[in-house]
Scaffold this active site. Structure first.
Site, PDB file in Angstrom:
ATOM      1  N   TYR A 132     -12.085   9.831 -11.469  1.00 16.92           N
ATOM      2  CA  TYR A 132     -12.535  10.195 -10.218  1.00 16.92           C
ATOM      3  C   TYR A 132     -14.115  10.681 -10.366  1.00 16.92           C
ATOM      4  CZ  TYR A 132      -7.883   9.232  -8.268  1.00 16.92           C
ATOM      5  OH  TYR A 132      -6.638   9.107  -7.767  1.00 16.92           O
ATOM      6  N   SER A 177      -2.328   5.903  -0.848  1.00 21.15           N
ATOM      7  CA  SER A 177      -2.577   5.131   0.385  1.00 21.15           C
ATOM      8  C   SER A 177      -1.423   5.117   1.303  1.00 21.15           C
ATOM      9  CB  SER A 177      -3.047   3.650  -0.185  1.00 21.15           C
ATOM     10  OG  SER A 177      -3.722   3.062   0.847  1.00 21.15           O
ATOM     11  N   LEU A 213      -1.767   5.765   4.635  1.00 22.45           N
ATOM     12  CA  LEU A 213      -2.559   5.135   5.706  1.00 22.45           C
ATOM     13  C   LEU A 213      -2.910   3.728   5.451  1.00 22.45           C
ATOM     14  CD1 LEU A 213      -4.523   8.375   6.906  1.00 22.45           C
ATOM     15  CD2 LEU A 213      -2.241   7.666   7.512  1.00 22.45           C
ATOM     16  N   LEU A 231      -6.141   1.542   7.521  1.00 25.59           N
ATOM     17  CA  LEU A 231      -5.654   0.679   8.666  1.00 25.59           C
ATOM     18  C   LEU A 231      -4.774   1.267   9.454  1.00 25.59           C
ATOM     19  CD1 LEU A 231      -5.188  -2.867   6.728  1.00 25.59           C
ATOM     20  CD2 LEU A 231      -7.098  -2.200   8.081  1.00 25.59           C
ATOM     21  N   LEU A 232      -3.869   2.191   9.111  1.00 24.82           N
ATOM     22  CA  LEU A 232      -3.003   2.807   9.931  1.00 24.82           C
ATOM     23  C   LEU A 232      -3.343   3.996  10.630  1.00 24.82           C
ATOM     24  CD1 LEU A 232      -0.167   2.491   7.560  1.00 24.82           C
ATOM     25  CD2 LEU A 232      -0.263   1.079   9.386  1.00 24.82           C
TER      26      LEU A 232
END
Length: 315
Positions: A53, A198, A200, A204-205
């Protein structure tokens, strides 16, 4: 804040894990510090980062914040080895680098970041076991492993008397429920924690996208729109946001230890925290199951990153 056991360990982790993949990229250090401060104020004690990261900058930001705030002992830090680099030399070297960047004397949970199918499993497990015996790492786990690969590691650890994995990190959301087929039952049977990323569905959610304003990063098929529209309808009825209901649904699913929220701003974190107050009823589950059936997955790339083939060399 609710706290849950991390698998069969005695470690209590918050039901919401703070993901830091955005740190040093979309999120600068000042905003990252605001996110960390608010998360801990809300009771989040579980942080997720990785060697890759921001080329290690994510770990450095966390390390500086914890050193300056004096909050190190109050959190459980998860970090990951470079993807598919599970040889002894890399594991030991990267663990040392992570310890230095995080400014800490131990990594609470160290994950293998995808399998290395061409590598002898005992080499990987012995390196991890050495780190645990030295006190540099407290617990070990996996990320992106198949059920059979985790079971193989549990078997080898038992046969060789080595530290066993305690947790798997997998992709999971209303749009990617494939782990319910094998991974969730296996984890519940063998006492493994399940962190899910992820939750969400790559954004998209949420309410961010509509049919008139679709996302550029992903094709949304008609069955996926049905999931999004059902989620948004239920959220309106409950007086919460779609993202809060999506997170709350993950929180309430059997076998899931915690979803990983990866906010890029303190404002997004505030929305994520609201999920803790959302009740998911049986009627909500039934409505969502009707459009997102248990075990389903709407995009092939959400089935996980390369899993590899069985190793030519066992142990």
């Amino acid at each position: 804040m609710e706290y849950r056991n991390l698998g069969r360990t005695g470690v209590k982790v918050s039901a919401l894990c703070l993901g830091t993949v955005k740190f040093s990229g979309k999120t600068d250090e000042a905003e990252a510090n605001r996110i960390l401060g608010r998360a801990m104020e809300a009771g989040i004690n579980f942080l997720d980062t990785a060697h890759v990261y921001g080329a290690g900058e994510g770990e450095r930001i966390i390390g500086r914040y914890l050193a300056e705030s004096g909050r190190r002992d109050g959190v459980v830090i998860t970090t990951k080895i470079q993807p598919q680099a599970n040889d002894r030399r890399t594991i030991l070297a990267q663990a040392r680098e992570s310890l230095r960047r995080l400014q800490t004397d131990r990594i609470d949970l160290l994950l293998l970041h995808r399998p290395s199918p061409d590598l002898a499993l005992d080499e990987t497990l012995r390196a991890l076991d050495d780190l645990v015996r030295a006190g540099d790492v407290l617990y070990i786990g996996t990320s992106g492993f198949r059920s059979w690969q985790i079971l193989e590691s549990l078997w080898a650890s038992r046969e060789l008397g080595l530290a066993r994995v305690v947790c798997e990190q997998a992709v999971y959301s209303l749009l990617a429920r494939w782990i319910e087929q094998e991974l969730v039952p296996m984890a519940r049977t063998y006492g493994l924690g399940l962190m899910v990323w992820s939750p969400l569905g790559a954004g998209l959610l949420t309410e961010r996208y509509t049919r008139e304003n679709p996302p550029a990063h992903a094709e949304v098929t008609e069955p996926m729109w049905a999931v999004l529209e059902t989620l948004r309808r239920l959220a309106r009825e409950k007086g919460c946001t779609a993202s809060q209901l999506a997170l709350a649904w993950c929180l309430a699913q059997p076998g899931i230890t915690c979803p990983i929220a990866g906010p890029s701003s303190a404002r997004q974190l505030e929305d994520n925290l609201g999920a803790l107050d959302v009740e998911v009823t049986d009627a909500d589950r039934a409505a969502l199951d009707a459009v997102a059936p248990p075990g389903s997955c709407f995009r092939q790339d959400w089935l996980g990153l390369p899993f590899g083939l069985p190793s030519r060399h066992r142990w």
